[in-house]
Design a protein around this motif. Structure first.
Motif, PDB file in Angstrom:
ATOM      1  N   ALA A  16       0.872  -1.172   0.000  1.00 42.02           N
ATOM      2  CA  ALA A  16       0.000   0.000   0.000  1.00 42.02           C
ATOM      3  C   ALA A  16       0.910   1.223   0.000  1.00 42.02           C
ATOM      4  O   ALA A  16       1.936   1.258   0.681  1.00 42.02           O
ATOM      5  CB  ALA A  16      -0.884  -0.002   1.238  1.00 42.02           C
ATOM      6  N   VAL A  17       0.543   2.231  -0.805  1.00 41.51           N
ATOM      7  CA  VAL A  17       1.342   3.448  -0.926  1.00 41.51           C
ATOM      8  C   VAL A  17       0.434   4.646  -0.680  1.00 41.51           C
ATOM      9  O   VAL A  17      -0.686   4.700  -1.185  1.00 41.51           O
ATOM     10  CB  VAL A  17       1.998   3.540  -2.325  1.00 41.51           C
ATOM     11  N   LEU A  18       0.932   5.592   0.102  1.00 40.82           N
ATOM     12  CA  LEU A  18       0.172   6.779   0.487  1.00 40.82           C
ATOM     13  C   LEU A  18       0.919   8.022   0.028  1.00 40.82           C
ATOM     14  O   LEU A  18       2.148   8.045   0.028  1.00 40.82           O
ATOM     15  CB  LEU A  18       0.026   6.792   2.012  1.00 40.82           C
ATOM     16  N   ASP A  19       0.167   9.031  -0.351  1.00 35.83           N
ATOM     17  CA  ASP A  19       0.768  10.319  -0.686  1.00 35.83           C
ATOM     18  C   ASP A  19      -0.125  11.425  -0.124  1.00 35.83           C
ATOM     19  O   ASP A  19      -1.351  11.262  -0.044  1.00 35.83           O
ATOM     20  CB  ASP A  19       0.923  10.495  -2.196  1.00 35.83           C
ATOM     21  N   ILE A  20       0.506  12.503   0.268  1.00 35.90           N
ATOM     22  CA  ILE A  20      -0.218  13.635   0.843  1.00 35.90           C
ATOM     23  C   ILE A  20       0.228  14.921   0.165  1.00 35.90           C
ATOM     24  O   ILE A  20       1.421  15.159   0.001  1.00 35.90           O
ATOM     25  CB  ILE A  20       0.026  13.738   2.366  1.00 35.90           C
ATOM     26  N   GLU A  21      -0.741  15.731  -0.226  1.00 35.36           N
ATOM     27  CA  GLU A  21      -0.474  17.100  -0.664  1.00 35.36           C
ATOM     28  C   GLU A  21      -0.761  17.995   0.538  1.00 35.36           C
ATOM     29  O   GLU A  21      -1.643  17.691   1.347  1.00 35.36           O
ATOM     30  CB  GLU A  21      -1.359  17.482  -1.847  1.00 35.36           C
ATOM     31  N   ALA A  22      -0.004  19.078   0.640  1.00 37.36           N
ATOM     32  CA  ALA A  22      -0.115  19.910   1.843  1.00 37.36           C
ATOM     33  C   ALA A  22      -0.172  21.389   1.511  1.00 37.36           C
ATOM     34  O   ALA A  22       0.082  21.811   0.383  1.00 37.36           O
ATOM     35  CB  ALA A  22       1.073  19.632   2.766  1.00 37.36           C
ATOM     36  N   SER A  23      -0.493  22.159   2.545  1.00 39.90           N
ATOM     37  CA  SER A  23      -0.624  23.605   2.412  1.00 39.90           C
ATOM     38  C   SER A  23       0.712  24.288   2.175  1.00 39.90           C
ATOM     39  O   SER A  23       0.765  25.447   1.782  1.00 39.90           O
ATOM     40  CB  SER A  23      -1.261  24.182   3.670  1.00 39.90           C
ATOM     41  N   THR A  94       1.404  -1.839   6.893  1.00 38.80           N
ATOM     42  CA  THR A  94       2.478  -0.874   6.719  1.00 38.80           C
ATOM     43  C   THR A  94       2.214  -0.195   5.387  1.00 38.80           C
ATOM     44  O   THR A  94       2.035  -0.866   4.371  1.00 38.80           O
ATOM     45  CB  THR A  94       3.856  -1.557   6.722  1.00 38.80           C
ATOM     46  N   VAL A  95       2.162   1.115   5.414  1.00 37.38           N
ATOM     47  CA  VAL A  95       1.873   1.924   4.237  1.00 37.38           C
ATOM     48  C   VAL A  95       3.136   2.720   3.921  1.00 37.38           C
ATOM     49  O   VAL A  95       3.732   3.321   4.817  1.00 37.38           O
ATOM     50  CB  VAL A  95       0.678   2.864   4.502  1.00 37.38           C
ATOM     51  N   TYR A  96       3.525   2.717   2.662  1.00 35.71           N
ATOM     52  CA  TYR A  96       4.787   3.336   2.261  1.00 35.71           C
ATOM     53  C   TYR A  96       4.561   4.694   1.619  1.00 35.71           C
ATOM     54  O   TYR A  96       3.574   4.913   0.932  1.00 35.71           O
ATOM     55  CB  TYR A  96       5.538   2.407   1.304  1.00 35.71           C
ATOM     56  N   THR A  97       5.530   5.584   1.847  1.00 32.65           N
ATOM     57  CA  THR A  97       5.482   6.932   1.311  1.00 32.65           C
ATOM     58  C   THR A  97       6.886   7.372   0.918  1.00 32.65           C
ATOM     59  O   THR A  97       7.862   6.946   1.541  1.00 32.65           O
ATOM     60  CB  THR A  97       4.875   7.911   2.331  1.00 32.65           C
ATOM     61  N   ASP A  98       6.974   8.181  -0.115  1.00 32.92           N
ATOM     62  CA  ASP A  98       8.295   8.660  -0.527  1.00 32.92           C
ATOM     63  C   ASP A  98       8.689   9.958   0.169  1.00 32.92           C
ATOM     64  O   ASP A  98       9.802  10.429   0.018  1.00 32.92           O
ATOM     65  CB  ASP A  98       8.378   8.815  -2.044  1.00 32.92           C
ATOM     66  N   GLY A  99       7.801  10.522   0.933  1.00 28.50           N
ATOM     67  CA  GLY A  99       8.094  11.750   1.680  1.00 28.50           C
ATOM     68  C   GLY A  99       7.855  11.517   3.159  1.00 28.50           C
ATOM     69  O   GLY A  99       7.100  12.257   3.793  1.00 28.50           O
ATOM     70  N   TRP A 100       8.487  10.483   3.703  1.00 30.44           N
ATOM     71  CA  TRP A 100       8.159  10.003   5.038  1.00 30.44           C
ATOM     72  C   TRP A 100       8.150  11.110   6.084  1.00 30.44           C
ATOM     73  O   TRP A 100       7.187  11.223   6.847  1.00 30.44           O
ATOM     74  CB  TRP A 100       9.134   8.895   5.462  1.00 30.44           C
ATOM     75  N   ALA A 101       9.172  11.920   6.154  1.00 25.61           N
ATOM     76  CA  ALA A 101       9.263  12.922   7.223  1.00 25.61           C
ATOM     77  C   ALA A 101       8.083  13.891   7.174  1.00 25.61           C
ATOM     78  O   ALA A 101       7.457  14.178   8.202  1.00 25.61           O
ATOM     79  CB  ALA A 101      10.578  13.677   7.142  1.00 25.61           C
ATOM     80  N   ASN A 102       7.760  14.386   5.991  1.00 30.37           N
ATOM     81  CA  ASN A 102       6.621  15.299   5.868  1.00 30.37           C
ATOM     82  C   ASN A 102       5.298  14.568   6.044  1.00 30.37           C
ATOM     83  O   ASN A 102       4.417  15.034   6.766  1.00 30.37           O
ATOM     84  CB  ASN A 102       6.652  16.003   4.508  1.00 30.37           C
ATOM     85  N   ASP A 103       5.145  13.438   5.362  1.00 27.05           N
ATOM     86  CA  ASP A 103       3.871  12.711   5.422  1.00 27.05           C
ATOM     87  C   ASP A 103       3.563  12.239   6.844  1.00 27.05           C
ATOM     88  O   ASP A 103       2.419  12.274   7.284  1.00 27.05           O
ATOM     89  CB  ASP A 103       3.871  11.530   4.449  1.00 27.05           C
ATOM     90  N   TYR A 104       4.587  11.817   7.576  1.00 27.17           N
ATOM     91  CA  TYR A 104       4.392  11.392   8.964  1.00 27.17           C
ATOM     92  C   TYR A 104       3.852  12.558   9.797  1.00 27.17           C
ATOM     93  O   TYR A 104       2.912  12.406  10.574  1.00 27.17           O
ATOM     94  CB  TYR A 104       5.716  10.881   9.535  1.00 27.17           C
ATOM     95  N   SER A 105       4.425  13.739   9.584  1.00 21.29           N
ATOM     96  CA  SER A 105       3.983  14.932  10.302  1.00 21.29           C
ATOM     97  C   SER A 105       2.541  15.294   9.938  1.00 21.29           C
ATOM     98  O   SER A 105       1.728  15.636  10.805  1.00 21.29           O
ATOM     99  CB  SER A 105       4.930  16.088   9.977  1.00 21.29           C
TER     100      SER A 105
END
Length: 180
Positions: A16-23, A94-105
């Motif tokens: 599973a892969v997750l991505d987040i767009e942010a402000s 476990t979900v994977y992200t390429d921007g772990w530090a930001n996505d975790y926050s």
């Protein structure tokens, strides 16, 4: 060096892969769109309605993702609804992200606003890559992006791109089929 996670990953078992767009970036930024792709290829994407205290907005981030603050205010879903959905669907994974530090926050900000804890674990996508995979990651990712003809920089599209890039790295074939 191949990590234990990379060694256990197989082409038929996509993560599973997750991505987040942010402000924006930095301590006052927050999630505005969350998307994921499941191992079976099913996906989800939603805008996040900003909480009252979430006021930071970076015009450069908006230029990159193309999502306006007005759009998230008008079409975004509440943090509690999204956090409950994520926990229901991703529970125990476990979900994977390429921007772990930001996505975790940003996941932390979403779940704090919902007064819940994530029922899933977020891991850095790099943990799945051997050194040789990492060396050609960007080249393969660009190739897959051209083939997928993605027109928008959005969370679910980005998650699918990451998952398909992993597939390509593991199989070497455009459709993800193992070579005989």
């Amino acid at each position: 060096m191949v990590t234990a996670l990379a060694a256990s990953f197989t082409p038929t078992a996509l993560p599973a892969v997750l991505d987040i767009e942010a402000s924006g970036f930095g301590r006052d930024s927050y999630p505005i769109e969350i998307g994921y792709v499941l191992p079976d290829g099913g996906g989800y994407c939603t805008l996040v309605r900003p909480e009252a205290a979430w006021t930071h907005w970076d015009a450069e981030a908006q230029r990159l993702h193309g999502i306006s603050r007005d759009a998230v205010l008008l079409h975004g879903r509440p943090a509690l609804e999204i956090a409950r959905h994520l926990n229901q669907v991703l529970r125990g994974q476990t979900v994977y992200t390429d921007g772990w530090a930001n996505d975790y926050s940003w996941i932390g900000a979403l779940f704090d606003a919902a007064d819940l804890s994530p029922a899933f674990h977020i891991e850095n996508l790099r943990a799945l890559l051997s050194d040789s995979d990492a060396a050609c990651w960007h080249q393969i990712k660009d190739q897959v992006a051209r083939e997928l003809n993605l027109r928008r920089h959005r969370a679910s599209s980005d998650a699918r791109l990451l998952q398909m890039t992993l597939r390509r790295l593991r199989t070497g074939e455009p459709g993800g089929q193992r070579r005989e």
